[in-house]
Design a protein around this motif. Structure first.
Motif, PDB file in Angstrom:
ATOM      1  N   ASP A 103       0.839  -1.201   0.000  1.00 54.28           N
ATOM      2  CA  ASP A 103       0.000   0.000   0.000  1.00 54.28           C
ATOM      3  C   ASP A 103       0.875   1.253   0.000  1.00 54.28           C
ATOM      4  O   ASP A 103       0.552   2.248  -0.639  1.00 54.28           O
ATOM      5  N   LYS A 104       1.994   1.181   0.687  1.00 52.99           N
ATOM      6  CA  LYS A 104       2.894   2.340   0.760  1.00 52.99           C
ATOM      7  C   LYS A 104       3.725   2.519  -0.502  1.00 52.99           C
ATOM      8  O   LYS A 104       4.537   3.440  -0.588  1.00 52.99           O
ATOM      9  N   LEU A 105       3.524   1.648  -1.491  1.00 54.38           N
ATOM     10  CA  LEU A 105       4.075   1.917  -2.816  1.00 54.38           C
ATOM     11  C   LEU A 105       3.538   3.274  -3.287  1.00 54.38           C
ATOM     12  O   LEU A 105       4.132   3.918  -4.144  1.00 54.38           O
ATOM     13  N   SER A 106       2.460   3.705  -2.647  1.00 55.70           N
ATOM     14  CA  SER A 106       1.912   5.033  -2.948  1.00 55.70           C
ATOM     15  C   SER A 106       2.974   6.111  -2.758  1.00 55.70           C
ATOM     16  O   SER A 106       2.966   7.123  -3.463  1.00 55.70           O
ATOM     17  N   VAL A 107       3.914   5.898  -1.850  1.00 52.20           N
ATOM     18  CA  VAL A 107       4.984   6.875  -1.626  1.00 52.20           C
ATOM     19  C   VAL A 107       5.810   7.033  -2.900  1.00 52.20           C
ATOM     20  O   VAL A 107       6.126   8.144  -3.324  1.00 52.20           O
ATOM     21  N   VAL A 108       6.149   5.917  -3.513  1.00 48.68           N
ATOM     22  CA  VAL A 108       6.910   5.947  -4.759  1.00 48.68           C
ATOM     23  C   VAL A 108       6.068   6.592  -5.862  1.00 48.68           C
ATOM     24  O   VAL A 108       6.548   7.439  -6.617  1.00 48.68           O
ATOM     25  N   LEU A 109       4.805   6.189  -5.937  1.00 49.27           N
ATOM     26  CA  LEU A 109       3.925   6.727  -6.976  1.00 49.27           C
ATOM     27  C   LEU A 109       3.676   8.224  -6.798  1.00 49.27           C
ATOM     28  O   LEU A 109       3.573   8.952  -7.784  1.00 49.27           O
ATOM     29  N   VAL A 110       3.615   8.683  -5.557  1.00 49.34           N
ATOM     30  CA  VAL A 110       3.469  10.127  -5.320  1.00 49.34           C
ATOM     31  C   VAL A 110       4.647  10.868  -5.926  1.00 49.34           C
ATOM     32  O   VAL A 110       4.486  11.901  -6.575  1.00 49.34           O
ATOM     33  N   ALA A 111       5.847  10.343  -5.734  1.00 48.84           N
ATOM     34  CA  ALA A 111       7.033  11.003  -6.289  1.00 48.84           C
ATOM     35  C   ALA A 111       6.945  11.065  -7.812  1.00 48.84           C
ATOM     36  O   ALA A 111       7.237  12.106  -8.417  1.00 48.84           O
ATOM     37  N   VAL A 112       6.528   9.976  -8.429  1.00 52.45           N
ATOM     38  CA  VAL A 112       6.418   9.936  -9.888  1.00 52.45           C
ATOM     39  C   VAL A 112       5.313  10.881 -10.365  1.00 52.45           C
ATOM     40  O   VAL A 112       5.515  11.686 -11.284  1.00 52.45           O
ATOM     41  N   PHE A 113       4.134  10.794  -9.736  1.00 52.16           N
ATOM     42  CA  PHE A 113       3.020  11.671 -10.126  1.00 52.16           C
ATOM     43  C   PHE A 113       3.362  13.139  -9.880  1.00 52.16           C
ATOM     44  O   PHE A 113       3.029  14.007 -10.690  1.00 52.16           O
ATOM     45  N   ALA A 114       4.009  13.416  -8.742  1.00 53.44           N
ATOM     46  CA  ALA A 114       4.375  14.799  -8.432  1.00 53.44           C
ATOM     47  C   ALA A 114       5.374  15.338  -9.452  1.00 53.44           C
ATOM     48  O   ALA A 114       5.339  16.524  -9.800  1.00 53.44           O
ATOM     49  N   THR A 134      11.424   1.033  -3.240  1.00 48.81           N
ATOM     50  CA  THR A 134      10.884   0.092  -4.219  1.00 48.81           C
ATOM     51  C   THR A 134      11.573  -1.261  -4.085  1.00 48.81           C
ATOM     52  O   THR A 134      10.923  -2.308  -4.116  1.00 48.81           O
ATOM     53  N   ALA A 135      12.883  -1.243  -3.919  1.00 47.11           N
ATOM     54  CA  ALA A 135      13.633  -2.497  -3.757  1.00 47.11           C
ATOM     55  C   ALA A 135      13.185  -3.235  -2.501  1.00 47.11           C
ATOM     56  O   ALA A 135      13.000  -4.467  -2.526  1.00 47.11           O
ATOM     57  N   LEU A 139      11.470  -7.035  -2.166  1.00 43.01           N
ATOM     58  CA  LEU A 139      11.948  -8.099  -1.276  1.00 43.01           C
ATOM     59  C   LEU A 139      10.803  -8.707  -0.467  1.00 43.01           C
ATOM     60  O   LEU A 139      10.800  -9.901  -0.176  1.00 43.01           O
ATOM     61  N   LEU A 140       9.836  -7.884  -0.103  1.00 44.47           N
ATOM     62  CA  LEU A 140       8.708  -8.373   0.694  1.00 44.47           C
ATOM     63  C   LEU A 140       7.703  -9.201  -0.113  1.00 44.47           C
ATOM     64  O   LEU A 140       7.092 -10.106   0.402  1.00 44.47           O
ATOM     65  N   VAL A 141       7.529  -8.858  -1.375  1.00 47.16           N
ATOM     66  CA  VAL A 141       6.454  -9.494  -2.134  1.00 47.16           C
ATOM     67  C   VAL A 141       6.905 -10.635  -3.032  1.00 47.16           C
ATOM     68  O   VAL A 141       6.089 -11.464  -3.415  1.00 47.16           O
ATOM     69  N   ILE A 142       8.189 -10.691  -3.379  1.00 50.34           N
ATOM     70  CA  ILE A 142       8.660 -11.775  -4.250  1.00 50.34           C
ATOM     71  C   ILE A 142       8.775 -13.040  -3.414  1.00 50.34           C
ATOM     72  O   ILE A 142       9.444 -13.069  -2.380  1.00 50.34           O
ATOM     73  N   LYS A 143       8.102 -14.059  -3.852  1.00 51.98           N
ATOM     74  CA  LYS A 143       8.093 -15.338  -3.143  1.00 51.98           C
ATOM     75  C   LYS A 143       9.353 -16.139  -3.470  1.00 51.98           C
ATOM     76  O   LYS A 143       9.866 -16.063  -4.573  1.00 51.98           O
ATOM     77  N   LYS A 144       9.803 -16.902  -2.513  1.00 53.63           N
ATOM     78  CA  LYS A 144      10.928 -17.817  -2.745  1.00 53.63           C
ATOM     79  C   LYS A 144      10.457 -18.924  -3.690  1.00 53.63           C
ATOM     80  O   LYS A 144       9.331 -19.387  -3.596  1.00 53.63           O
ATOM     81  N   THR A 145      11.339 -19.359  -4.557  1.00 54.39           N
ATOM     82  CA  THR A 145      10.970 -20.449  -5.465  1.00 54.39           C
ATOM     83  C   THR A 145      11.456 -21.779  -4.946  1.00 54.39           C
ATOM     84  O   THR A 145      12.265 -21.894  -4.105  1.00 54.39           O
TER      85      THR A 145
END
Length: 145
Positions: A103-114, A134-135, A139-145
């Motif tokens: 959800d806090k990817l919004s921080v990155v998107l705010v920078a891009v939109f701004a 972003t990195a 790390l949090l969302v990529i699942k181990k294979t």
């Protein structure tokens, strides 16, 4: 002596309350539909904020605002509602420690939109911080294979 960086104090408090929001909402959506949970949350927010605005003498007729301002505030409210609906649904089925950072990817998107919409120009060190965020998210969302 003036208080240092008022915006930073408010932003840090916002982060604390946002963290509590995620944990408490995760507990709250356990046995109820996520949309109903979000609706109840919204009613409580209105019940708290409207009297605060009235008591502090900040209330004015919103219809007297410039049309452009009112339009942007309405669009912001629609975006907020959509965000909350998605957030509560994600919390209902996902782990809070993963949902909240995504959800806090919004921080990155705010920078891009701004950058593109508001013409703001973060410094290279700011872009580095945004890239690191972003990195960390990846790390949090990529699942181990």
């Amino acid at each position: 002596m003036p208080m240092p960086e008022h915006w930073l104090i408010w932003a840090l408090l916002s982060a604390v309350f946002a963290a509590l929001t995620a944990v408490l909402a995760k507990l709250g959506v356990k046995d109820v539909d996520a949309d109903l949970a979000m609706a109840l949350r919204t009613v409580v927010i209105c019940a708290l904020v409207l009297p605060l605005v009235w008591i502090t003498g900040k209330w004015s007729n919103p219809l007297q605002l410039p049309a452009r301002t009112l339009g942007y505030l309405v669009l912001s409210a629609v975006a907020t509602g959509a965000s909350w609906l998605c957030y509560f649904r994600a919390l209902q089925v996902g782990e809070a420690f993963r949902v909240a950072p995504v959800d806090k990817l919004s921080v990155v998107l705010v920078a891009v939109f701004a950058f593109f919409i508001l013409g703001e120009r973060p410094a290279p060190k700011d872009w580095l911080g945004i890239t690191l965020m972003t990195a960390g998210l990846l790390l949090l969302v990529i699942k181990k294979t």
